[in-house]
Design an enzyme around this catalytic site. Structure first.
Site, mmCIF file in Angstrom:
data_model
loop_
_atom_site.group_PDB
_atom_site.id
_atom_site.type_symbol
_atom_site.label_atom_id
_atom_site.label_comp_id
_atom_site.label_asym_id
_atom_site.label_seq_id
_atom_site.Cartn_x
_atom_site.Cartn_y
_atom_site.Cartn_z
ATOM 1 N N GLY A 15 45.278 29.088 34.144
ATOM 2 C CA GLY A 15 45.850 30.125 33.716
ATOM 3 C C GLY A 15 47.326 30.352 34.304
ATOM 4 O O GLY A 15 48.151 29.566 34.663
ATOM 5 N N ASN A 81 48.436 36.270 42.900
ATOM 6 C CA ASN A 81 47.993 36.432 41.328
ATOM 7 C C ASN A 81 46.626 36.544 41.466
ATOM 8 O O ASN A 81 46.099 37.004 40.267
ATOM 9 C CB ASN A 81 48.615 34.974 40.999
ATOM 10 C CG ASN A 81 47.775 34.734 39.621
ATOM 11 O OD1 ASN A 81 48.257 35.213 38.507
ATOM 12 N ND2 ASN A 81 46.869 33.819 39.570
ATOM 13 N N ALA A 82 45.967 36.220 42.185
ATOM 14 C CA ALA A 82 44.450 36.367 42.022
ATOM 15 C C ALA A 82 43.737 37.844 41.456
ATOM 16 O O ALA A 82 44.414 38.808 42.248
ATOM 17 C CB ALA A 82 43.343 36.042 43.358
ATOM 18 N N GLY A 83 43.152 37.708 40.553
ATOM 19 C CA GLY A 83 42.391 39.159 40.016
ATOM 20 C C GLY A 83 41.295 38.820 39.165
ATOM 21 O O GLY A 83 41.064 37.860 38.468
ATOM 22 N N ASP A 87 36.158 45.331 33.243
ATOM 23 C CA ASP A 87 35.647 46.452 32.685
ATOM 24 C C ASP A 87 36.371 46.808 31.373
ATOM 25 O O ASP A 87 36.418 48.101 31.030
ATOM 26 C CB ASP A 87 35.870 47.617 33.613
ATOM 27 C CG ASP A 87 37.189 48.047 33.997
ATOM 28 O OD1 ASP A 87 38.176 46.874 33.796
ATOM 29 O OD2 ASP A 87 37.621 48.958 34.245
ATOM 30 N N GLY A 147 41.175 51.914 28.255
ATOM 31 C CA GLY A 147 40.210 50.924 28.048
ATOM 32 C C GLY A 147 39.609 49.808 28.903
ATOM 33 O O GLY A 147 38.637 49.051 28.824
ATOM 34 N N TYR A 151 40.557 48.279 35.836
ATOM 35 C CA TYR A 151 41.945 47.433 36.321
ATOM 36 C C TYR A 151 43.087 48.025 36.112
ATOM 37 O O TYR A 151 43.927 47.500 37.019
ATOM 38 C CB TYR A 151 41.783 46.352 34.867
ATOM 39 C CG TYR A 151 42.894 45.390 34.681
ATOM 40 C CD1 TYR A 151 42.703 44.168 35.305
ATOM 41 C CD2 TYR A 151 43.862 45.374 33.957
ATOM 42 C CE1 TYR A 151 43.879 43.075 35.240
ATOM 43 C CE2 TYR A 151 44.853 44.490 33.773
ATOM 44 C CZ TYR A 151 44.876 43.504 34.469
ATOM 45 O OH TYR A 151 45.826 42.355 34.381
ATOM 46 N N PRO A 181 54.042 40.287 33.952
ATOM 47 C CA PRO A 181 54.077 39.023 33.021
ATOM 48 C C PRO A 181 53.900 39.468 31.524
ATOM 49 O O PRO A 181 54.328 38.481 30.694
ATOM 50 C CB PRO A 181 53.027 38.139 33.297
ATOM 51 C CG PRO A 181 51.938 39.145 34.075
ATOM 52 C CD PRO A 181 52.586 40.314 34.451
ATOM 53 N N GLY A 182 53.427 40.706 31.144
ATOM 54 C CA GLY A 182 53.239 40.679 29.572
ATOM 55 C C GLY A 182 51.682 40.136 29.262
ATOM 56 O O GLY A 182 51.154 39.430 29.997
#
Length: 227
Positions: A15, A81-83, A87, A147, A151, A181-182
């Site tokens: 990704g 970047n790790a994420g 939920d 929503g 996160y 980053p959108g």
């Protein structure tokens, strides 16, 4: 000629992280691809080029992060970047708090832990670039996204961490910024129009800012946006 800068990217096996690693390699940096699994990291590094290094790195493992910092040596550019997105579809009144804790453990504390391991060395050497991959879902100027509450809150916290680290490294030659980053076509948002390669350009730009570049700001492309 000076030696190329060394860049470490967390969560770089696929990704957006992998695309960022590839873009930084294209720009001439010496790249270290990290992922939780050593074989996965090695395979991802090989897809970029034979000169790309890899190392296992679980950002939630304090001892593992310490071992990685000791073995890898100096790092000039750090891209956190790790994420995780655990939920989607929940709401703040009913999301299981265990899910919130797991999200914060990776998205906030993971990046904080890695920064504590690598940024002091940048400060002592007088040069560094730190980029936190954030999100518009955690922006007060846009409005936090209910929503995916854990996160969104985790990215708000990442933005706060960015400003604190920028303040405490100000004047040291280290620039610390967050990037939105959108919506990007990854496992998190598989229907997004924007490709990881397109989104990675803005992250790589923040990771290679000139010495007079900004610090402590939220970036989208070449624009500073509101927190």
């Amino acid at each position: 000629m000076s030696e190329p800068r060394i860049a470490l990217i967390t969560g770089a096996n696929r990704g957006l992280g992998h695309a960022t690693a590839a873009e930084l390699h294209r720009r001439g940096l010496r790249v270290i691809v990290t992922a939780r699994d050593a074989d996965t990291a090695a395979e991802a590094a090989a897809r970029i080029g034979p000169d790309v290094r890899s190392h296992p790195l679980d950002v939630t493992d304090e001892d593992g992060v310490g071992r990685a910092a000791a073995r890898l040596g100096p790092v000039d550019v750090l891209v956190c970047n790790a994420g995780v997105l655990l939920d989607a579809g929940d709401d703040p009144l009913s999301v299981p708090l265990e899910r919130v804790e797991r999200t914060l453990a990776v998205n906030l504390l993971g990046g904080w832990r890695v920064a504590q391991a690598f940024v002091p060395g940048m400060v002592s050497r007088g040069w560094g670039r730190v980029v936190f991959v954030s999100s518009g879902t955690g922006s007060f100027s846009v409005g936090l996204w209910t929503g995916a509450p854990s996160y969104s809150v985790s990215k708000t916290a990442v933005n706060g961490l960015t400003t604190m680290l920028a303040t405490c490294t100000k004047g040291t030659g280290v620039l610390v910024n967050a990037v939105n980053p959108g919506q990007t076509r990854t496992r998190m948002v598989p229907t997004a129009d924007r490709t990881p390669g397109e989104a990675a350009t803005g992250i790589a730009d923040a990771a290679t800012l000139p010495d007079d570049g900004p610090t402590g700001v939220f970036l989208r492309g070449d624009q500073q946006i509101g927190w």
